[in-house]
Design an enzyme around this catalytic site. Structure first.
Site, PDB file in Angstrom:
ATOM      1  N   GLY A  61     -43.019  20.084  22.162  1.00 59.11           N
ATOM      2  CA  GLY A  61     -42.077  19.174  21.507  1.00 59.11           C
ATOM      3  C   GLY A  61     -41.201  18.369  22.455  1.00 59.11           C
ATOM      4  O   GLY A  61     -40.091  17.991  22.091  1.00 59.11           O
ATOM      5  N   SER A  62     -41.723  18.051  23.659  1.00 61.31           N
ATOM      6  CA  SER A  62     -40.895  17.232  24.556  1.00 61.31           C
ATOM      7  C   SER A  62     -40.771  15.802  24.017  1.00 61.31           C
ATOM      8  O   SER A  62     -39.717  15.170  24.157  1.00 61.31           O
ATOM      9  CB  SER A  62     -41.426  17.248  25.988  1.00 61.31           C
ATOM     10  OG  SER A  62     -42.666  16.595  26.075  1.00 61.31           O
ATOM     11  N   ARG A  86     -57.259  21.776   3.794  1.00 60.65           N
ATOM     12  CA  ARG A  86     -56.406  20.852   4.571  1.00 60.65           C
ATOM     13  C   ARG A  86     -55.490  20.029   3.670  1.00 60.65           C
ATOM     14  O   ARG A  86     -54.317  19.837   3.952  1.00 60.65           O
ATOM     15  CB  ARG A  86     -57.284  19.921   5.399  1.00 60.65           C
ATOM     16  CG  ARG A  86     -57.984  20.652   6.534  1.00 60.65           C
ATOM     17  CD  ARG A  86     -59.098  19.803   7.115  1.00 60.65           C
ATOM     18  NE  ARG A  86     -58.608  18.607   7.745  1.00 60.65           N
ATOM     19  CZ  ARG A  86     -59.336  17.477   7.890  1.00 60.65           C
ATOM     20  NH1 ARG A  86     -60.560  17.407   7.436  1.00 60.65           N
ATOM     21  NH2 ARG A  86     -58.811  16.421   8.467  1.00 60.65           N
ATOM     22  N   MET A 146     -51.594  19.286  16.457  1.00 59.80           N
ATOM     23  CA  MET A 146     -52.984  19.525  16.832  1.00 59.80           C
ATOM     24  C   MET A 146     -53.950  19.584  15.648  1.00 59.80           C
ATOM     25  O   MET A 146     -55.025  20.156  15.750  1.00 59.80           O
ATOM     26  CB  MET A 146     -53.089  20.805  17.680  1.00 59.80           C
ATOM     27  CG  MET A 146     -52.299  20.732  18.983  1.00 59.80           C
ATOM     28  SD  MET A 146     -52.601  19.224  19.943  1.00 59.80           S
ATOM     29  CE  MET A 146     -54.173  19.655  20.680  1.00 59.80           C
ATOM     30  N   ARG A 147     -53.558  19.008  14.523  1.00 55.78           N
ATOM     31  CA  ARG A 147     -54.463  18.974  13.364  1.00 55.78           C
ATOM     32  C   ARG A 147     -54.858  17.544  13.050  1.00 55.78           C
ATOM     33  O   ARG A 147     -54.016  16.649  13.120  1.00 55.78           O
ATOM     34  CB  ARG A 147     -53.753  19.511  12.116  1.00 55.78           C
ATOM     35  CG  ARG A 147     -53.629  20.920  12.129  1.00 55.78           C
ATOM     36  CD  ARG A 147     -53.171  21.524  10.826  1.00 55.78           C
ATOM     37  NE  ARG A 147     -53.238  22.929  11.073  1.00 55.78           N
ATOM     38  CZ  ARG A 147     -54.355  23.636  11.022  1.00 55.78           C
ATOM     39  NH1 ARG A 147     -55.470  23.094  10.623  1.00 55.78           N
ATOM     40  NH2 ARG A 147     -54.360  24.902  11.345  1.00 55.78           N
ATOM     41  N   ASN A 178     -49.029   8.252  15.956  1.00 56.24           N
ATOM     42  CA  ASN A 178     -49.426   9.363  16.830  1.00 56.24           C
ATOM     43  C   ASN A 178     -49.298   8.910  18.281  1.00 56.24           C
ATOM     44  O   ASN A 178     -49.344   7.715  18.565  1.00 56.24           O
ATOM     45  CB  ASN A 178     -50.884   9.747  16.540  1.00 56.24           C
ATOM     46  CG  ASN A 178     -51.365  10.908  17.387  1.00 56.24           C
ATOM     47  OD1 ASN A 178     -50.646  11.903  17.560  1.00 56.24           O
ATOM     48  ND2 ASN A 178     -52.553  10.793  17.943  1.00 56.24           N
ATOM     49  N   HIS A 196     -51.087   9.618  22.073  1.00 56.14           N
ATOM     50  CA  HIS A 196     -52.236  10.251  22.728  1.00 56.14           C
ATOM     51  C   HIS A 196     -52.109  10.048  24.240  1.00 56.14           C
ATOM     52  O   HIS A 196     -51.785   8.948  24.687  1.00 56.14           O
ATOM     53  CB  HIS A 196     -53.536   9.620  22.203  1.00 56.14           C
ATOM     54  CG  HIS A 196     -54.742  10.219  22.835  1.00 56.14           C
ATOM     55  ND1 HIS A 196     -55.177  11.492  22.526  1.00 56.14           N
ATOM     56  CD2 HIS A 196     -55.577   9.753  23.815  1.00 56.14           C
ATOM     57  CE1 HIS A 196     -56.243  11.778  23.261  1.00 56.14           C
ATOM     58  NE2 HIS A 196     -56.500  10.740  24.053  1.00 56.14           N
ATOM     59  N   ASP A 230     -57.648   9.977  16.788  1.00 63.60           N
ATOM     60  CA  ASP A 230     -57.187   9.127  17.892  1.00 63.60           C
ATOM     61  C   ASP A 230     -57.703   7.701  17.761  1.00 63.60           C
ATOM     62  O   ASP A 230     -58.155   7.076  18.732  1.00 63.60           O
ATOM     63  CB  ASP A 230     -57.598   9.729  19.251  1.00 63.60           C
ATOM     64  CG  ASP A 230     -56.933  11.078  19.483  1.00 63.60           C
ATOM     65  OD1 ASP A 230     -55.819  11.290  18.978  1.00 63.60           O
ATOM     66  OD2 ASP A 230     -57.541  11.927  20.166  1.00 63.60           O
ATOM     67  N   GLU A 249     -45.197   8.767  28.162  1.00 65.38           N
ATOM     68  CA  GLU A 249     -45.207   9.000  26.714  1.00 65.38           C
ATOM     69  C   GLU A 249     -43.795   8.949  26.146  1.00 65.38           C
ATOM     70  O   GLU A 249     -43.551   8.366  25.092  1.00 65.38           O
ATOM     71  CB  GLU A 249     -45.808  10.376  26.395  1.00 65.38           C
ATOM     72  CG  GLU A 249     -47.280  10.490  26.655  1.00 65.38           C
ATOM     73  CD  GLU A 249     -47.812  11.844  26.202  1.00 65.38           C
ATOM     74  OE1 GLU A 249     -47.412  12.356  25.158  1.00 65.38           O
ATOM     75  OE2 GLU A 249     -48.656  12.404  26.931  1.00 65.38           O
TER      76      GLU A 249
HETATM   77  C1  GRF Z   1     -48.587  15.033  24.502  1.00 63.71           C
HETATM   78  O1  GRF Z   1     -49.285  14.865  25.699  1.00 63.71           O
HETATM   79  C2  GRF Z   1     -49.186  14.195  23.404  1.00 63.71           C
HETATM   80  O2  GRF Z   1     -49.695  12.993  23.860  1.00 63.71           O
HETATM   81  C3  GRF Z   1     -50.312  15.064  22.930  1.00 63.71           C
HETATM   82  O3  GRF Z   1     -49.781  16.366  22.960  1.00 63.71           O
HETATM   83  C4  GRF Z   1     -48.762  16.437  23.951  1.00 63.71           C
HETATM   84  C5  GRF Z   1     -47.534  16.936  23.276  1.00 63.71           C
HETATM   85  O4  GRF Z   1     -46.493  17.159  24.173  1.00 63.71           O
HETATM   86  N1  GRF Z   1     -50.787  14.631  21.635  1.00 63.71           N
HETATM   87  P1  GRF Z   1     -45.056  17.569  23.627  1.00 63.71           P
HETATM   88  O5  GRF Z   1     -45.288  18.701  22.622  1.00 63.71           O
HETATM   89  O6  GRF Z   1     -44.430  16.372  23.005  1.00 63.71           O
HETATM   90  O7  GRF Z   1     -44.324  18.064  24.837  1.00 63.71           O
END
Ligand code: GRF
Length: 202
Positions: A14-15, A67, A92-93, A109, A111, A147, A176
């Site tokens: 969750g950064s 789902r 991750m879903r 999203n 990526h 994606d 990001e």
């Molecule tokens: C990030 O690299 C994002 O692009 C990918 O998962 C990672 C999540 O990082 N989908 P965080 O949980 O926000 O630290």
């Protein structure tokens, strides 16, 4: 215009979520994170939300028959907080068509590669194995494919010969954090217009 409410879906650290929370708190984005939802009880993202007094909900996939049922429960939470934007941040879903249609044009999203190259869960590994010289990150609206979806922002970084998945991942993550905020800010200002595959910044 009333303030934008945001729901963030996470599975892990969750950064990105933290940056979004901080930017809303400092006022650099005129929005509020109203709810954080995770499919993993141990996700650090849930703790980050709680620390800031933000509603944090674990929605266990195993409690549902499929789902869509799982997403309906998430969606009820999102709607209960009147969220105008859903941000997937390390969620991750793969979301279903039902969920995508429900939040059409208001689900994003991030990526960690330059899409359409290197989609999937192992982007940095794939970039290094391929020998690509440049990587980066992509913020995009979500459609029914993984994606995929119209690209809002991409930023790039050089891949170094000495890079490992970890070092490349760290540099990309720094990108990001900036790119996601920029995309959310543009959205919150009503400046993103989707036309087919293209996103125009007004
Ligand atoms: C990030 O690299 C994002 O692009 C990918 O998962 C990672 C999540 O990082 N989908 P965080 O949980 O926000 O630290």
């Amino acid at each position: 215009m009333s303030k934008l409410n945001i729901a963030v879906l996470v599975s892990g650290s969750g950064s990105n979520l933290q940056c979004i929370i901080d930017a809303c708190e400092s006022g650099s984005i005129d929005a509020a994170v109203k709810i954080v939802i995770s499919d993993r009880q141990e996700a650090l993202g849930l703790e980050r939300a709680k620390k800031k007094g933000i509603r944090a909900e674990f929605v266990d996939f195993k409690s549902f028959s499929g789902r869509e049922e799982h997403e309906k429960a998430c969606s009820a939470l999102i709607d209960s907080e009147c969220c105008g934007l859903v941000c997937l941040a390390g969620y991750m879903r793969l979301v279903t068509g039902w969920f995508v249609r429900k939040y059409q044009g208001r689900i994003m999203n991030i990526h960690p590669a330059l899409l359409p190259a290197f989609p999937g869960a192992h982007a940095h590994r794939d970039v290094l194995a391929y020998g690509a010289k440049v990587s980066g990150c992509t913020v995009h609206f979500v459609d029914e494919e993984m994606d995929s979806g119209p690209i809002i922002i991409q930023t790039s970084v050089k891949v170094l010969e000495s890079d490992t998945e970890e070092t490349l991942g760290k540099r990309v993550l720094e990108l990001e954090h900036k790119a996601y905020l920029e995309a959310i800010k543009l959205f919150s200002e009503g400046r993103l217009e989707i036309s087919g595959r293209k996103v125009r910044v007004k």
